[in-house]
Each structure stands twice: as C-alpha cells, then as structure tokens.
Design a protein around this motif. Structure first.
Motif, PDB file in Angstrom:
ATOM      1  N   PRO A  70      66.509  20.036  20.640  1.00 11.58           N
ATOM      2  CA  PRO A  70      65.666  19.553  19.537  1.00 11.58           C
ATOM      3  C   PRO A  70      64.687  18.490  20.017  1.00 11.58           C
ATOM      4  O   PRO A  70      64.857  17.894  21.082  1.00 11.58           O
ATOM      5  N   ILE A  71      63.666  18.302  19.237  1.00 10.12           N
ATOM      6  CA  ILE A  71      62.669  17.288  19.577  1.00 10.12           C
ATOM      7  C   ILE A  71      63.326  15.913  19.605  1.00 10.12           C
ATOM      8  O   ILE A  71      64.174  15.590  18.773  1.00 10.12           O
ATOM      9  N   GLY A  72      62.914  15.114  20.571  1.00  8.16           N
ATOM     10  CA  GLY A  72      63.539  13.808  20.749  1.00  8.16           C
ATOM     11  C   GLY A  72      63.196  12.830  19.650  1.00  8.16           C
ATOM     12  O   GLY A  72      62.274  12.026  19.796  1.00  8.16           O
ATOM     13  N   SER A  73      63.887  12.908  18.550  1.00  5.66           N
ATOM     14  CA  SER A  73      63.682  11.959  17.451  1.00  5.66           C
ATOM     15  C   SER A  73      65.037  11.586  16.880  1.00  5.66           C
ATOM     16  O   SER A  73      65.977  12.366  16.915  1.00  5.66           O
ATOM     17  N   SER A  74      65.134  10.399  16.392  1.00  3.52           N
ATOM     18  CA  SER A  74      66.390   9.900  15.841  1.00  3.52           C
ATOM     19  C   SER A  74      66.816  10.777  14.664  1.00  3.52           C
ATOM     20  O   SER A  74      65.974  11.217  13.868  1.00  3.52           O
ATOM     21  N   PRO A  75      68.093  11.102  14.516  1.00  4.44           N
ATOM     22  CA  PRO A  75      69.240  10.537  15.256  1.00  4.44           C
ATOM     23  C   PRO A  75      69.598  11.312  16.524  1.00  4.44           C
ATOM     24  O   PRO A  75      70.648  11.077  17.108  1.00  4.44           O
ATOM     25  N   TYR A  76      68.760  12.316  16.941  1.00  4.44           N
ATOM     26  CA  TYR A  76      69.073  13.081  18.148  1.00  4.44           C
ATOM     27  C   TYR A  76      68.529  12.368  19.379  1.00  4.44           C
ATOM     28  O   TYR A  76      67.394  11.885  19.371  1.00  4.44           O
ATOM     29  N   PRO A  77      69.289  12.322  20.442  1.00  9.17           N
ATOM     30  CA  PRO A  77      68.768  11.713  21.679  1.00  9.17           C
ATOM     31  C   PRO A  77      67.763  12.646  22.341  1.00  9.17           C
ATOM     32  O   PRO A  77      67.795  13.856  22.139  1.00  9.17           O
ATOM     33  N   VAL A  78      66.876  12.086  23.106  1.00  9.44           N
ATOM     34  CA  VAL A  78      65.889  12.897  23.810  1.00  9.44           C
ATOM     35  C   VAL A  78      66.569  13.605  24.974  1.00  9.44           C
ATOM     36  O   VAL A  78      67.626  13.178  25.437  1.00  9.44           O
ATOM     37  N   PRO A  79      65.997  14.705  25.486  1.00 12.87           N
ATOM     38  CA  PRO A  79      66.570  15.372  26.666  1.00 12.87           C
ATOM     39  C   PRO A  79      66.660  14.417  27.844  1.00 12.87           C
ATOM     40  O   PRO A  79      65.880  13.473  27.965  1.00 12.87           O
ATOM     41  N   LEU A  80      67.604  14.675  28.727  1.00 10.26           N
ATOM     42  CA  LEU A  80      67.856  13.756  29.828  1.00 10.26           C
ATOM     43  C   LEU A  80      66.639  13.551  30.712  1.00 10.26           C
ATOM     44  O   LEU A  80      66.374  12.447  31.178  1.00 10.26           O
ATOM     45  N   GLN A  81      65.878  14.653  30.993  1.00 14.12           N
ATOM     46  CA  GLN A  81      64.741  14.502  31.886  1.00 14.12           C
ATOM     47  C   GLN A  81      63.631  13.669  31.268  1.00 14.12           C
ATOM     48  O   GLN A  81      62.710  13.243  31.954  1.00 14.12           O
ATOM     49  N   GLU A  82      63.711  13.443  29.947  1.00 13.74           N
ATOM     50  CA  GLU A  82      62.699  12.634  29.291  1.00 13.74           C
ATOM     51  C   GLU A  82      63.303  11.336  28.732  1.00 13.74           C
ATOM     52  O   GLU A  82      62.693  10.656  27.919  1.00 13.74           O
ATOM     53  N   ALA A  83      64.513  11.026  29.136  1.00 19.08           N
ATOM     54  CA  ALA A  83      65.228   9.891  28.537  1.00 19.08           C
ATOM     55  C   ALA A  83      64.611   8.550  28.936  1.00 19.08           C
ATOM     56  O   ALA A  83      63.926   8.426  29.946  1.00 19.08           O
ATOM     57  N   LEU A  84      64.889   7.574  28.091  1.00 14.68           N
ATOM     58  CA  LEU A  84      64.418   6.204  28.324  1.00 14.68           C
ATOM     59  C   LEU A  84      65.609   5.316  28.669  1.00 14.68           C
ATOM     60  O   LEU A  84      66.758   5.663  28.383  1.00 14.68           O
ATOM     61  N   PRO A  85      65.358   4.199  29.267  1.00 14.18           N
ATOM     62  CA  PRO A  85      66.454   3.239  29.481  1.00 14.18           C
ATOM     63  C   PRO A  85      67.122   2.893  28.155  1.00 14.18           C
ATOM     64  O   PRO A  85      66.470   2.853  27.101  1.00 14.18           O
ATOM     65  N   LEU A  86      68.390   2.643  28.189  1.00 14.49           N
ATOM     66  CA  LEU A  86      69.157   2.428  26.967  1.00 14.49           C
ATOM     67  C   LEU A  86      68.621   1.262  26.148  1.00 14.49           C
ATOM     68  O   LEU A  86      68.525   1.349  24.922  1.00 14.49           O
ATOM     69  N   ASP A  87      68.249   0.180  26.807  1.00 20.38           N
ATOM     70  CA  ASP A  87      67.777  -0.978  26.050  1.00 20.38           C
ATOM     71  C   ASP A  87      66.465  -0.681  25.333  1.00 20.38           C
ATOM     72  O   ASP A  87      66.238  -1.107  24.195  1.00 20.38           O
ATOM     73  N   VAL A  88      65.585   0.097  25.978  1.00 18.42           N
ATOM     74  CA  VAL A  88      64.319   0.461  25.334  1.00 18.42           C
ATOM     75  C   VAL A  88      64.578   1.392  24.159  1.00 18.42           C
ATOM     76  O   VAL A  88      63.969   1.267  23.090  1.00 18.42           O
ATOM     77  N   TYR A  89      65.501   2.330  24.368  1.00 21.42           N
ATOM     78  CA  TYR A  89      65.813   3.278  23.301  1.00 21.42           C
ATOM     79  C   TYR A  89      66.405   2.558  22.091  1.00 21.42           C
ATOM     80  O   TYR A  89      66.040   2.827  20.941  1.00 21.42           O
ATOM     81  N   GLU A  90      67.329   1.622  22.339  1.00 22.08           N
ATOM     82  CA  GLU A  90      67.960   0.910  21.233  1.00 22.08           C
ATOM     83  C   GLU A  90      66.956   0.027  20.498  1.00 22.08           C
ATOM     84  O   GLU A  90      67.036  -0.150  19.288  1.00 22.08           O
ATOM     85  N   GLU A  91      65.991  -0.502  21.245  1.00 19.86           N
ATOM     86  CA  GLU A  91      65.032  -1.416  20.628  1.00 19.86           C
ATOM     87  C   GLU A  91      64.012  -0.694  19.764  1.00 19.86           C
ATOM     88  O   GLU A  91      63.635  -1.179  18.690  1.00 19.86           O
ATOM     89  N   HIS A  92      63.563   0.467  20.189  1.00 23.44           N
ATOM     90  CA  HIS A  92      62.439   1.112  19.514  1.00 23.44           C
ATOM     91  C   HIS A  92      62.819   2.347  18.690  1.00 23.44           C
ATOM     92  O   HIS A  92      62.052   2.760  17.819  1.00 23.44           O
TER      93      HIS A  92
END
Length: 220
Positions: A190-212
């Motif tokens: 699925p498209i990387g939008s909350s509440p689904y996590p983005v695919p691993l190859q497009e993932a962000l650092p955890l702190d950035v993901y939690e913040e934004h």
C-alpha cells in the motif's frame, strides 16, 4: 586483359553438394525430400538428445514446440524415430527416406486419412523394394532392403498405428488454453501513508517518521 581476371571469369560456380545429390535421385524417391544430405549429417553428429532436438526443431521449422503441443509431439516423434533409425545402421539416404515416410504418414493423419488407408499407403511405398531398376519403376524407398522394410513397418505399427486415435485427437482437438497460459494475481504494498508504514526501500529513520507521520494524541 589480365590473366587473373580471365581466370575468374572462366571459373564456374561450384555446385551445391545437396543439389547434386537431389538431382541424382530417381523420380519418385523419398530421399532428400525433408532432410537433405548436409542436414542428415548435422543430425547424425549430435552428441546428446537435447542437441538433436534443438537441431531437428530448427530444420523442421517447429519453433513453437515449447508452447504448442502439436509441434512438441511431432518433434518428439521425429527425434525418437531418427535416433531409432540411426541405431539400425541406416545410411544417410535411408535416414532421409525414412523421415520422409514418417512425415507423410503424419500428414495423412492431419488430412483425416483412416488407419487402414494410411497403412495401405505405407505398404505401397515399399512395393517393389529390391528392384534393380528404380529408374524404370518408381519405387519411393528403393534404397531399402526387405529386412529393412519389415523393421520399419513394425516400428510404425508400434509407434504410430497403435496410437492412431491419439494422434488424430492431437491434430483435431483444440489445445486447452490453460495448458499454455496461467493468470497470476500480484499484490503490491500500500501507499506509504499512516497508519501503514512505508516500504522498507523507501523507509525513513524512526525519529523522522515518528515526528512527521505519527499523529500525536490530543491533550485532555
């Protein structure tokens, strides 16, 4: 005029050995009709059954044998039969004539010829075998001996005529599409939008993901 130019002009074009062999054959002969001498030599020198199958499919223009059951079955018959004939010690002319006979028998099945009529055709092809004057009497398989004729007829009975209905069914029954094709259903992430996590190859650092991306709970 230079001597070299005169020699080139006077030099005749070398004749094709295959064409020479074809021209020397008596009228009505089955030799060199399907396989010419050079092709028989190529097939005879194949070191493995796989190589023989590859060469035979190219010579007989059976390019779709990997997908088409009719071509695959026909190719199997020719490969096995050529190997059998080679094991019998047939020479190049006999190998070519045998393949022509086999080809004609299969073509007769395609044209809806009955088993009895097709078997009679085979016997007629061997009629006159042993004659010393093939030029005077048209004998398609004049280059075989009587013992060869018996072997070939016995082989055709066990491989073709005992399974005549199966070959007829093969040529006249439409091939099932399920045999040559398969539908596959693919699912994507699925498209990387909350509440689904983005695919691993497009993932962000955890702190950035939690913040934004993670919505904070409203304060009470």
């Amino acid at each position: 005029m230079p001597i070299s130019a005169a020699r080139k002009r006077g030099k005749k074009k070398e004749a094709d050995p295959d064409e020479e062999a074809i021209d020397k054959e008596p009228s009505g002969s089955f030799a060199w009709k399907i396989l010419v001498p050079s092709q028989v030599r190529i097939l005879s020198q194949c070191p493995t059954p796989e190589d023989l199958e590859e060469k035979m499919s190219g010579i007989l223009s059976l390019a779709s044998h990997a997908l088409d059951l009719k071509e695959a079955s026909q190719l199997d018959v020719f490969v096995v039969s050529f190997h059998w004939a080679k094991e019998q010690g047939f020479d190049e002319r006999q190998l070519s004539g045998f393949i022509t006979l086999l080809h004609n028998v299969l073509e007769n099945i395609k044209s809806d010829m009955g088993k009895a009529a097709n078997f009679q055709y085979v016997k007629e092809c061997f009629s006159g075998v042993g004659s010393d004057n093939p030029d005077l009497v048209s004998i398609p398989l004049y280059f075989f001996k009587l013992e060869h004729a018996k072997l070939i007829i016995k082989y055709l009975i066990s491989t073709i005529f005992q399974h005549y209905s199966l070959f007829h069914y093969l040529y006249y029954q439409q091939q099932d599409e399920l045999i040559i094709g398969t539908d596959m259903k693919l699912e994507s992430c699925p498209i990387g939008s909350s509440p689904y996590p983005v695919p691993l190859q497009e993932a962000l650092p955890l702190d950035v993901y939690e913040e934004h991306f993670i919505e904070s709970e409203p304060e009470v």
